[in-house]
Motif scaffolding. Structure first.
Motif: not given
Length: 160
Positions: A120-133
């Protein structure tokens, strides 16, 4: 140390800064866990080009046909992976993948965080260029395999 990003490498001063609308500071991680800074320069969505500034060398990622941001990011990642380095960005997570519609709408700049889906929750959308661990990113082949495994688990028997 030169990153070996490819034949498109030039000194930083030879590429016009006017084509870049944004700079994103990221890191790469080596197999031993060593981190190195890199900068992605991002062009306007009408052009969707990127460049990687790594150890003083600016490499423009380009193609002969129209490509979107995700295509160019994959090219940059592939080149870094040849040196044994993973780019620490959201677009390199195994659970991040765009839908065709979102990819077209954002020119490949945004993607969904997939699996596990919350009911029931929409998936999260991310900026592909944002930093990740560093511990959250994988290589291109591992990312592709994760997407295929997730698809197969949701659609058993669909691949023959």
């Amino acid at each position: 140390m030169n990153s070996g990003l490819g034949e498109g490498s030039t000194s930083d001063s030879s590429i016009s800064p006017a084509i870049w609308i944004e700079e994103v500071g990221l890191r790469t991680v080596d197999p031993d866990g060593s981190l190195r800074p890199v900068v992605l320069r991002v062009g306007p969505s009408s052009d969707a080009r990127i460049a990687v500034l790594d150890d003083g060398v600016l490499t423009e990622i380009s193609g002969t046909d129209y490509l979107d941001y995700l295509d160019y990011l994959a090219q940059a990642r592939r080149q870094l992976e040849r040196d044994g380095r993973l780019l620490c960005c959201q677009g390199a997570r195994p659970d991040v993948h765009p839908s065709g519609q979102l990819r077209q709408f954002s020119n490949g700049r945004q993607a969904y965080v997939r699996f596990p889906d919350l009911q029931g929750e929409p998936p999260e959308i991310v900026d592909i260029f944002a930093p990740a661990e560093p511990g959250d990113v994988v290589g291109l082949e591992d990312q592709r395999a994760a997407v295929i495994r997730a698809w197969d688990s949701r659609h058993p028997g669909s691949r023959t």
